[in-house]
Scaffold this motif. Structure first.
Motif, PDB file in Angstrom:
ATOM      1  N   ARG A 158      49.632 -11.564   1.897  1.00  0.00           N
ATOM      2  CA  ARG A 158      50.055 -10.244   2.358  1.00  0.00           C
ATOM      3  C   ARG A 158      49.372  -9.899   3.674  1.00  0.00           C
ATOM      4  NH1 ARG A 158      49.598  -4.615  -1.158  1.00  0.00           N
ATOM      5  NH2 ARG A 158      51.220  -3.457  -0.015  1.00  0.00           N
ATOM      6  N   ALA A 159      48.118 -10.311   3.820  1.00  0.00           N
ATOM      7  CA  ALA A 159      47.388 -10.080   5.071  1.00  0.00           C
ATOM      8  C   ALA A 159      48.049 -10.846   6.219  1.00  0.00           C
ATOM      9  CB  ALA A 159      45.936 -10.505   4.909  1.00  0.00           C
ATOM     10  N   ILE A 218      43.209  -7.096  -0.572  1.00  0.00           N
ATOM     11  CA  ILE A 218      44.562  -7.487  -0.191  1.00  0.00           C
ATOM     12  C   ILE A 218      44.686  -8.997  -0.310  1.00  0.00           C
ATOM     13  CG2 ILE A 218      43.946  -7.684   2.262  1.00  0.00           C
ATOM     14  CD1 ILE A 218      46.769  -6.717   2.936  1.00  0.00           C
ATOM     15  N   ARG A 219      45.834  -9.465  -0.802  1.00  0.00           N
ATOM     16  CA  ARG A 219      46.052 -10.900  -0.956  1.00  0.00           C
ATOM     17  C   ARG A 219      46.180 -11.559   0.421  1.00  0.00           C
ATOM     18  NH1 ARG A 219      49.727  -8.754  -4.462  1.00  0.00           N
ATOM     19  NH2 ARG A 219      51.434  -9.378  -3.084  1.00  0.00           N
ATOM     20  N   ILE A 278      38.862  -4.943   0.629  1.00  0.00           N
ATOM     21  CA  ILE A 278      39.896  -3.972   0.275  1.00  0.00           C
ATOM     22  C   ILE A 278      40.890  -4.540  -0.738  1.00  0.00           C
ATOM     23  CG2 ILE A 278      39.706  -2.824   2.501  1.00  0.00           C
ATOM     24  CD1 ILE A 278      42.274  -4.170   3.378  1.00  0.00           C
ATOM     25  N   HIS A 331      44.344   2.170   1.368  1.00  0.00           N
ATOM     26  CA  HIS A 331      43.007   2.634   1.727  1.00  0.00           C
ATOM     27  C   HIS A 331      43.022   3.553   2.945  1.00  0.00           C
ATOM     28  CE1 HIS A 331      41.877  -0.828  -0.837  1.00  0.00           C
ATOM     29  NE2 HIS A 331      40.858  -0.051  -1.137  1.00  0.00           N
ATOM     30  N   MET A 337      46.541  -3.491   7.452  1.00  0.00           N
ATOM     31  CA  MET A 337      46.118  -3.933   6.109  1.00  0.00           C
ATOM     32  C   MET A 337      45.639  -2.755   5.274  1.00  0.00           C
ATOM     33  SD  MET A 337      44.252  -7.654   6.419  1.00  0.00           S
ATOM     34  CE  MET A 337      42.914  -7.126   7.502  1.00  0.00           C
ATOM     35  N   THR A 338      44.941  -1.804   5.899  1.00  0.00           N
ATOM     36  CA  THR A 338      44.487  -0.639   5.133  1.00  0.00           C
ATOM     37  C   THR A 338      45.659   0.232   4.721  1.00  0.00           C
ATOM     38  OG1 THR A 338      44.123   0.771   7.084  1.00  0.00           O
ATOM     39  CG2 THR A 338      42.309  -0.660   6.404  1.00  0.00           C
ATOM     40  N   ALA A 365      51.146  -9.058   7.242  1.00  0.00           N
ATOM     41  CA  ALA A 365      50.783  -7.883   8.041  1.00  0.00           C
ATOM     42  C   ALA A 365      50.443  -8.288   9.473  1.00  0.00           C
ATOM     43  CB  ALA A 365      49.608  -7.157   7.402  1.00  0.00           C
ATOM     44  N   ALA A 425      48.701  -0.997   4.026  1.00  0.00           N
ATOM     45  CA  ALA A 425      49.384  -1.740   2.966  1.00  0.00           C
ATOM     46  C   ALA A 425      48.696  -1.584   1.618  1.00  0.00           C
ATOM     47  CB  ALA A 425      49.474  -3.219   3.354  1.00  0.00           C
ATOM     48  N   THR A 426      47.377  -1.455   1.616  1.00  0.00           N
ATOM     49  CA  THR A 426      46.628  -1.343   0.358  1.00  0.00           C
ATOM     50  C   THR A 426      46.394   0.101  -0.071  1.00  0.00           C
ATOM     51  OG1 THR A 426      44.529  -1.426   1.579  1.00  0.00           O
ATOM     52  CG2 THR A 426      45.426  -3.519   0.745  1.00  0.00           C
ATOM     53  N   ILE A 444      39.446  -8.504   4.197  1.00  0.00           N
ATOM     54  CA  ILE A 444      40.461  -8.881   3.207  1.00  0.00           C
ATOM     55  C   ILE A 444      39.938  -8.810   1.775  1.00  0.00           C
ATOM     56  CG2 ILE A 444      41.852 -10.829   2.364  1.00  0.00           C
ATOM     57  CD1 ILE A 444      42.398 -11.547   5.289  1.00  0.00           C
TER      58      ILE A 444
END
Length: 567
Positions: free
Chosen positions: A408-409, A404-405, A402, A98, A92-93, A412, A95-96, A399
């Protein structure tokens, strides 16, 4: 009811041990010599273990396959349950974006990859080991190193070797608490003893990492910083394990070693800055003088070097991130720390464990060779208190932080299972193999044979723990297998039970890097699935060298030379 027999081959423990070792030899030959992909090597070795259990040992086929199924289930929960959810948070980090911020933050401490490797793989990896363990540090730190420009195989090797000294106190000291449970020895004594063994590793592991990254030149140029990190980690691990408490040992050691590195690099820099594949930057002034000139607003003369590739483009120059972005990049790990810390509060822990179910694996009934009921068939399903479940909670809290929708999470999360598919098969197969060997008596045969060495057993005691972790991938599992056996051997040989029980855990940490479970996780994380054999050969020498050092240390602690170290 199956009762274990330890000497099924001609009534000889030695000959039976040779046969019992066949599944392990098969696994290591397929991985290290034939370079077979780990999941296939694990499945073949599992089949060999089943044949040995059914044909050589008097174990019926039904219980043998049931033991394999229990091992596979244990491989998924709790072990893979931790790894999958830890990698999900990492994904997730990524994808965003971060994770890139976090990478740049680490890189600003130093633009030298040798020092970045120590900070990330050793100090940050130790923090991850303290919180989750079970392969999580290897998976996350190896990918972080790749993002800083490391080649995949080197990133994986560095992460595997770094995941040694912290392992005994990993997952909030679960290996030590398990060891205390199976041996009946005081937790504080075991924690203190391990805290007088693994810190020796902690001093030398950072030095080994810079050698892996840049050979003798790297060791010659960066040993002061690596030594500072290792010494601070070792002192913190010793002090916390002896005078504070086992669960906090790696957390304190990891944070203090990272802080010491950051402070030391404010006043010292290596003469050359190493970036893989781009050459080196050489300063004409001394390293400390260069740092001082930069702080004074001056400059130093440097040789030009090619620009760093985009993958490692996190330097002191270039893109700068706001304080808010840096905070959000660190937030997932701060959340993990907070969740795990809160879970240790007695009232909360009691609530989490209130739904834990412990049951006998259906149809599997085993007695030890002495006729006592074995606990191997007991399965603990602590679904709410498990580290993997706590990581899911941390992930859900991450979630919104950071940004993230949720959809999307979720994507992931599903992608993480696909990413780790072969690693999942490997880990479940290896644990199935371990459970078959344990249930049939193959592991006990090997351990009992080694324990017959008498006083010399102190010299080889860590090898038993090393073997257990190499097979199961877990210091906790190795302590469960051999902890009690170490105590029996110690009593027979007139040695300290606390010393040899602790040696099982301290020696076990050095089998972590060659465990097929960890090799599969590392290979999957860096995109080298199928090349686990290459990783095995790259880290095997380090595993053998370190376990030899541990054997010598334990032996000296069993004599008057270092006997004063035993509590």
């Amino acid at each position: 009811m199956y009762r274990q027999v330890l000497d099924p081959v001609a009534g000889s423990l030695a000959w039976s041990s040779l046969v019992a070792a066949i599944p392990l030899l098969t696994l290591f030959v397929l991985l290290g010599i034939l370079r077979m992909t780990a999941w296939l090597a694990a499945l073949i070795s599992l089949a060999v273990a089943l044949v040995v259990a059914i044909v050589v040992y008097p174990m019926p086929a039904g219980p043998a396959f049931l033991a394999a199924s229990e091992g596979a289930a244990f491989g998924f929960f709790p072990i893979l349950w931790i790894v999958i959810n830890a990698i999900w948070i990492y994904n997730m980090t990524v994808a965003t974006g971060h994770f890139d911020v976090l990478r740049r933050s680490f890189a600003r401490v130093s633009d030298d990859q040798r020092l970045q490797g120590v900070i990330i793989a050793f100090s940050f990896g130790a923090l991850l080991e303290a919180l989750a363990g079970f392969g999580t540090p290897v998976a996350i730190t190896s990918v972080m190193l790749i993002a800083l420009g490391f080649r995949p195989i080197k990133a994986a090797a560095v992460a595997l070797v770094a995941n040694t000294a912290p392992v005994a106190f990993g997952a909030l000291a679960v290996p030590i608490t398990t060891l205390a449970t199976v041996t009946g020895l005081p937790l504080h004594d075991l924690s203190s003893m391990v805290g007088r063994q693994t810190p020796v590793l902690g001093v030398f592991v950072p030095l080994a990492l810079v050698f892996i990254i840049d050979g003798r030149r790297g060791l010659r140029q960066t040993w002061p910083a690596a030594l500072v990190c290792g010494v601070v980690f070792a002192l913190a691990q010793f002090a916390t394990s002896n005078y504070v408490g086992a669960p906090l040992t790696d957390i304190v050691a990891a944070l203090l070693s990272a802080g010491a590195m950051v402070l030391f690099l404010r006043v010292w820099h290596p003469a050359e800055s190493y970036v893989e594949g781009t050459g080196v930057r050489t300063t004409t002034a001394g390293a400390a003088g260069a740092a001082g000139a930069e702080r004074a607003g001056g400059s130093t003369t440097t040789m030009e070097r090619p620009a760093r590739p985009p993958a490692g483009g996190a330097g002191n120059g270039g893109e700068r991130d706001s304080g808010a972005e840096v905070f959000r990049a660190y937030a997932p790990y701060l959340i993990i720390i907070a969740v795990f810390a809160l879970a240790q509060i007695p009232a909360i822990k009691d609530a989490l464990t209130s739904v834990t179910k412990t049951f006998n694996w259906p149809g599997l009934h085993i007695q030890s060779s002495s006729g006592k009921p074995s606990t191997l068939s007991q399965f603990k399903f602590d679904w709410l208190d498990a580290a993997g479940t706590l990581l899911i909670i941390a992930g859900l809290l991450t979630i919104p932080v950071i940004g993230i929708r949720p959809a999307r999470a979720l994507r992931a999360y599903l992608a993480t299972y696909h990413q780790l598919a072969t690693a999942i098969v490997t880990v479940m197969a290896v644990l199935a193999l371990a459970y078959v060997m344990n249930a049939s008596g193959q592991t006990a045969t090997l351990g009992t044979w080694m324990a017959g060495a008498g006083g010399v057993f102190a010299l080889i005691s860590p090898i038993l723990g090393w073997l257990g972790v190499a097979v199961t991938g877990s210091d906790t599992s190795s302590n469960s297998l051999f902890g009690a056996l170490q105590v029996v051997a110690a009593n027979k040989a007139g040695l300290s039970a606390t010393l040899l029980a602790a040696a099982n855990s301290s020696g076990g940490v050095l089998g972590k890097m060659i465990s097929p479970q960890n090799l599969a996780i590392a290979a999957a994380a860096v995109g080298m699935t199928g090349r686990e054999g290459d990783l095995f050969r790259r880290v095997l020498v380090w595993s053998l060298v370190f376990v030899a050092v541990m054997c010598l240390l334990v032996y000296l602690q069993s004599t008057a030379v270092l006997g004063w170290m035993v509590p």
